[in-house]
Design a protein around this motif. Structure first.
Motif, PDB file in Angstrom:
ATOM      1  N   ILE A   1       0.834  -1.202  -0.077  1.00 51.00           N
ATOM      2  CA  ILE A   1       0.046   0.072   0.061  1.00 51.00           C
ATOM      3  C   ILE A   1       0.880   1.426   0.024  1.00 51.00           C
ATOM      4  O   ILE A   1       0.376   2.360  -0.687  1.00 51.00           O
ATOM      5  N   VAL A   2       1.875   1.356   0.746  1.00 50.20           N
ATOM      6  CA  VAL A   2       2.963   2.338   0.727  1.00 50.20           C
ATOM      7  C   VAL A   2       3.513   2.565  -0.646  1.00 50.20           C
ATOM      8  O   VAL A   2       3.649   3.669  -1.358  1.00 50.20           O
ATOM      9  N   ASP A   3       3.811   1.481  -1.361  1.00 50.54           N
ATOM     10  CA  ASP A   3       4.414   1.540  -2.676  1.00 50.54           C
ATOM     11  C   ASP A   3       3.134   2.278  -3.466  1.00 50.54           C
ATOM     12  O   ASP A   3       3.610   3.044  -4.476  1.00 50.54           O
ATOM     13  N   TYR A   4       1.952   1.757  -3.278  1.00 44.59           N
ATOM     14  CA  TYR A   4       0.828   2.272  -4.180  1.00 44.59           C
ATOM     15  C   TYR A   4       0.872   3.707  -3.986  1.00 44.59           C
ATOM     16  O   TYR A   4       0.743   4.470  -4.873  1.00 44.59           O
ATOM     17  N   GLU A   5       0.933   4.365  -2.868  1.00 45.10           N
ATOM     18  CA  GLU A   5       0.747   5.600  -2.319  1.00 45.10           C
ATOM     19  C   GLU A   5       2.234   6.409  -2.881  1.00 45.10           C
ATOM     20  O   GLU A   5       1.888   7.414  -3.750  1.00 45.10           O
ATOM     21  N   ALA A   6       3.405   5.887  -2.866  1.00 44.51           N
ATOM     22  CA  ALA A   6       4.601   6.423  -3.374  1.00 44.51           C
ATOM     23  C   ALA A   6       4.214   6.383  -4.882  1.00 44.51           C
ATOM     24  O   ALA A   6       4.873   7.524  -5.711  1.00 44.51           O
ATOM     25  N   GLU A   7       3.763   5.495  -5.711  1.00 50.59           N
ATOM     26  CA  GLU A   7       3.559   5.752  -7.155  1.00 50.59           C
ATOM     27  C   GLU A   7       2.907   6.879  -7.566  1.00 50.59           C
ATOM     28  O   GLU A   7       3.153   7.754  -8.419  1.00 50.59           O
ATOM     29  N   TYR A   8       1.570   7.160  -6.857  1.00 54.64           N
ATOM     30  CA  TYR A   8       0.618   8.122  -7.154  1.00 54.64           C
ATOM     31  C   TYR A   8       1.369   9.493  -6.889  1.00 54.64           C
ATOM     32  O   TYR A   8       1.421  10.730  -7.447  1.00 54.64           O
ATOM     33  N   LEU A   9       2.035   9.578  -5.690  1.00 53.31           N
ATOM     34  CA  LEU A   9       2.776  10.704  -5.137  1.00 53.31           C
ATOM     35  C   LEU A   9       3.803  11.092  -6.096  1.00 53.31           C
ATOM     36  O   LEU A   9       3.977  12.247  -6.433  1.00 53.31           O
ATOM     37  N   ALA A  10       4.712  10.224  -6.605  1.00 51.17           N
ATOM     38  CA  ALA A  10       5.869  10.548  -7.577  1.00 51.17           C
ATOM     39  C   ALA A  10       5.178  11.135  -9.006  1.00 51.17           C
ATOM     40  O   ALA A  10       5.522  11.892  -9.591  1.00 51.17           O
ATOM     41  N   MET A  11       4.091  10.372  -9.469  1.00 48.39           N
ATOM     42  CA  MET A  11       3.362  10.808 -10.568  1.00 48.39           C
ATOM     43  C   MET A  11       3.108  12.415 -10.239  1.00 48.39           C
ATOM     44  O   MET A  11       3.172  13.043 -11.320  1.00 48.39           O
ATOM     45  N   GLY A  12       2.312  12.505  -9.351  1.00 46.30           N
ATOM     46  CA  GLY A  12       1.903  13.988  -9.190  1.00 46.30           C
ATOM     47  C   GLY A  12       2.874  14.897  -9.024  1.00 46.30           C
ATOM     48  O   GLY A  12       2.932  16.182  -9.658  1.00 46.30           O
ATOM     49  N   ILE A  13       4.021  14.506  -8.203  1.00 46.22           N
ATOM     50  CA  ILE A  13       5.197  15.505  -8.122  1.00 46.22           C
ATOM     51  C   ILE A  13       5.984  15.678  -9.256  1.00 46.22           C
ATOM     52  O   ILE A  13       6.336  16.552  -9.770  1.00 46.22           O
ATOM     53  N   GLY A  14       6.145  14.564 -10.216  1.00 43.28           N
ATOM     54  CA  GLY A  14       6.747  14.567 -11.528  1.00 43.28           C
ATOM     55  C   GLY A  14       5.869  15.759 -12.338  1.00 43.28           C
ATOM     56  O   GLY A  14       6.615  16.178 -13.032  1.00 43.28           O
ATOM     57  N   ASN A  15       4.602  15.745 -12.211  1.00 40.73           N
ATOM     58  CA  ASN A  15       3.915  16.431 -13.305  1.00 40.73           C
ATOM     59  C   ASN A  15       4.178  18.136 -13.039  1.00 40.73           C
ATOM     60  O   ASN A  15       4.269  18.697 -13.703  1.00 40.73           O
ATOM     61  N   ILE A  16       4.314  18.257 -11.385  1.00 37.13           N
ATOM     62  CA  ILE A  16       4.462  19.282 -10.707  1.00 37.13           C
ATOM     63  C   ILE A  16       5.861  19.883 -11.292  1.00 37.13           C
ATOM     64  O   ILE A  16       6.362  21.318 -11.829  1.00 37.13           O
ATOM     65  N   LEU A  17       6.949  19.043 -11.354  1.00 42.47           N
ATOM     66  CA  LEU A  17       8.378  19.286 -11.715  1.00 42.47           C
ATOM     67  C   LEU A  17       8.473  19.597 -13.201  1.00 42.47           C
ATOM     68  O   LEU A  17       9.202  20.751 -13.784  1.00 42.47           O
ATOM     69  N   ASN A  18       7.680  19.041 -14.013  1.00 39.11           N
ATOM     70  CA  ASN A  18       7.616  19.167 -15.432  1.00 39.11           C
ATOM     71  C   ASN A  18       6.889  20.676 -15.883  1.00 39.11           C
ATOM     72  O   ASN A  18       7.374  21.160 -16.849  1.00 39.11           O
ATOM     73  N   ILE A  19       6.053  21.053 -15.056  1.00 45.27           N
ATOM     74  CA  ILE A  19       5.468  22.371 -15.339  1.00 45.27           C
ATOM     75  C   ILE A  19       6.104  23.509 -14.537  1.00 45.27           C
ATOM     76  O   ILE A  19       6.091  24.476 -15.175  1.00 45.27           O
ATOM     77  N   ILE A  20       6.449  23.479 -13.254  1.00 47.41           N
ATOM     78  CA  ILE A  20       7.099  24.428 -12.505  1.00 47.41           C
ATOM     79  C   ILE A  20       8.492  24.458 -12.430  1.00 47.41           C
ATOM     80  O   ILE A  20       9.246  25.503 -12.396  1.00 47.41           O
ATOM     81  N   ASN A  21       9.010  23.370 -12.347  1.00 46.93           N
ATOM     82  CA  ASN A  21      10.704  22.999 -12.402  1.00 46.93           C
ATOM     83  C   ASN A  21      11.314  23.664 -11.201  1.00 46.93           C
ATOM     84  O   ASN A  21      12.092  24.545 -11.228  1.00 46.93           O
ATOM     85  N   PRO A  22      10.666  23.676 -10.091  1.00 49.59           N
ATOM     86  CA  PRO A  22      10.997  24.242  -8.732  1.00 49.59           C
ATOM     87  C   PRO A  22      12.499  23.761  -8.348  1.00 49.59           C
ATOM     88  O   PRO A  22      12.715  22.501  -8.536  1.00 49.59           O
ATOM     89  N   GLU A  23      13.243  24.278  -7.522  1.00 50.96           N
ATOM     90  CA  GLU A  23      14.326  23.850  -6.874  1.00 50.96           C
ATOM     91  C   GLU A  23      14.217  22.894  -5.890  1.00 50.96           C
ATOM     92  O   GLU A  23      14.774  21.700  -5.377  1.00 50.96           O
ATOM     93  N   LYS A  24      12.965  22.999  -5.093  1.00 48.48           N
ATOM     94  CA  LYS A  24      12.564  22.006  -3.921  1.00 48.48           C
ATOM     95  C   LYS A  24      11.218  21.684  -3.858  1.00 48.48           C
ATOM     96  O   LYS A  24      10.156  22.594  -4.427  1.00 48.48           O
ATOM     97  N   VAL A  25      10.812  20.628  -3.508  1.00 49.88           N
ATOM     98  CA  VAL A  25       9.401  20.410  -3.227  1.00 49.88           C
ATOM     99  C   VAL A  25       9.319  20.093  -1.619  1.00 49.88           C
ATOM    100  O   VAL A  25      10.190  19.145  -0.865  1.00 49.88           O
ATOM    101  N   ILE A  26       8.622  20.547  -0.985  1.00 44.22           N
ATOM    102  CA  ILE A  26       8.356  20.430   0.628  1.00 44.22           C
ATOM    103  C   ILE A  26       7.213  19.908   0.868  1.00 44.22           C
ATOM    104  O   ILE A  26       6.080  20.261   0.692  1.00 44.22           O
ATOM    105  N   LEU A  27       7.252  18.612   1.517  1.00 44.41           N
ATOM    106  CA  LEU A  27       6.160  17.861   1.900  1.00 44.41           C
ATOM    107  C   LEU A  27       5.820  18.170   3.359  1.00 44.41           C
ATOM    108  O   LEU A  27       6.784  18.244   4.638  1.00 44.41           O
ATOM    109  N   GLY A  28       4.419  18.546   3.621  1.00 43.02           N
ATOM    110  CA  GLY A  28       4.040  18.487   5.057  1.00 43.02           C
ATOM    111  C   GLY A  28       2.637  17.710   5.141  1.00 43.02           C
ATOM    112  O   GLY A  28       2.413  17.079   4.302  1.00 43.02           O
ATOM    113  N   GLY A  29       2.375  18.073   6.443  1.00 45.06           N
ATOM    114  CA  GLY A  29       0.647  17.302   6.551  1.00 45.06           C
ATOM    115  C   GLY A  29       1.088  15.775   7.213  1.00 45.06           C
ATOM    116  O   GLY A  29       2.407  15.531   7.209  1.00 45.06           O
TER     117      GLY A  29
END
Length: 315
Positions: free
Chosen positions: A237-265
């Motif tokens: 299940i953690v692997d399932y979560e990581a897959e979608y989290l990586a997909m979402g963050i990957g989309n962000i990187l391709n659009i914004i190209n930030p220096e850092k992604v900061i995770l909270g919550g």
């Protein structure tokens, strides 16, 4: 020396702090929001609390430069709230004007998660980086985009709503009413929903034991706790979560190209067992150039991020 009041308005509680020029919180207090009493009464109580805090520090009100606020809703021009996510207040309310009339102080506001992002960017995990995206992984997924010293709030204040970018065509139903959202898969709610669906067909695992067979009490934290103990079912299940989290963050990187992604919550508290998997999967979704000198880090300000970020809205 001048000071700023930072206000983080939540559905139940409102956190208020007096911040100095270096971004340090000198004193803070939490009060009940009591939104049902109406916007004006809530704002009046906030101002009374600010005055009380100033008095406790022996700071003259004339030395208060202004008031910054984080608001649960889209904010336009740092003044007008399009709608309130949790409050029965009118749409397109000019909260800035209302509070300036009450207090006589310059008042600026932004979406609550944007304000947390600003706090982390200026004073926390993103300090020193020219650009960062903060992702709040909780019951839902909120986001804030910081580029070259500014928050990207968008035309109608909805900038940063990364939780509602679509990862799956006609996918799982999201709380927003649409389908296939990032939030429907990678939030705590998404993890719990996936875990419940799997537990209905497989009860021979440590996770089922941890919740004493009561699927209704399952929380995302239970999944991570069991995974850390080596439970193969939970690790999947953690692997399932990581897959979608990586997909979402990957989309962000391709659009914004930030220096850092900061995770909270709350989900981010899972730590390395989740973070390491996300990092391993990112190259599948992000262009290689966006990963050069890029870092995913955990937020460092905790509950103070909203107060510090709100104060940073005042120039």
């Amino acid at each position: 020396m001048s000071y700023i009041a930072g206000v983080d308005i939540g559905g139940t509680n409102t956190k208020i702090g007096i911040v100095d020029e270096e971004g340090e919180i000198l004193v803070k207090k939490s009060i009940k929001t009591l939104s049902l009493e109406g916007a004006e009464k809530t704002m009046t109580r906030i101002w009374e609390t600010i005055r009380e805090l100033l008095s406790s520090l022996n700071i003259d009100e004339k030395d208060l430069k202004g008031v910054g606020m984080g608001i649960p809703g889209p904010v336009m021009n740092k003044k007008v709230v399009g709608f309130f996510a949790n409050f029965p207040w009118e749409r397109n309310l000019n909260v800035s004007q209302m509070f300036e009339i009450i207090s006589g102080k310059t008042t600026r506001l932004d979406n609550d998660v944007n304000v947390i992002a600003l706090g982390e960017a200026k004073f926390g995990a993103g300090k020193g980086a020219g650009s960062s995206v903060t992702i709040a992984l909780g019951t839902g997924i909120g986001g804030g985009i910081y580029v070259d010293g500014n928050l990207i709030s968008g035309f109608t204040g909805a900038g940063g709503e990364i939780g509602h970018m679509k990862l799956v065509q006609n996918g799982k139903l999201c709380g927003c009413g649409q389908r296939g959202c990032f939030e429907a898969y990678a939030s705590a709610t998404g993890i719990e929903r996936e875990a419940v669906s799997r537990l209905l067909v497989n009860k021979t695992n440590l996770l089922y034991e941890k919740i004493n067979g009561d699927i209704s009490r399952l929380e995302a934290k239970d999944v991570f706790d069991a995974a850390k103990e080596g439970d193969a079912f939970s690790l999947e299940i953690v692997d399932y979560e990581a897959e979608y989290l990586a997909m979402g963050i990957g989309n962000i990187l391709n659009i914004i190209n930030p220096e850092k992604v900061i995770l909270g919550g709350g989900v981010a508290l899972a730590g390395d067992i989740l973070l390491d998997r996300v990092k391993d999967k990112l190259p599948k979704y992000a262009l290689a150039v966006t990963l050069n000198n890029f870092n995913i880090v955990l937020g460092t300000l905790g509950n103070d991020a909203g107060i510090k970020g709100a104060a940073a809205l005042i120039d």
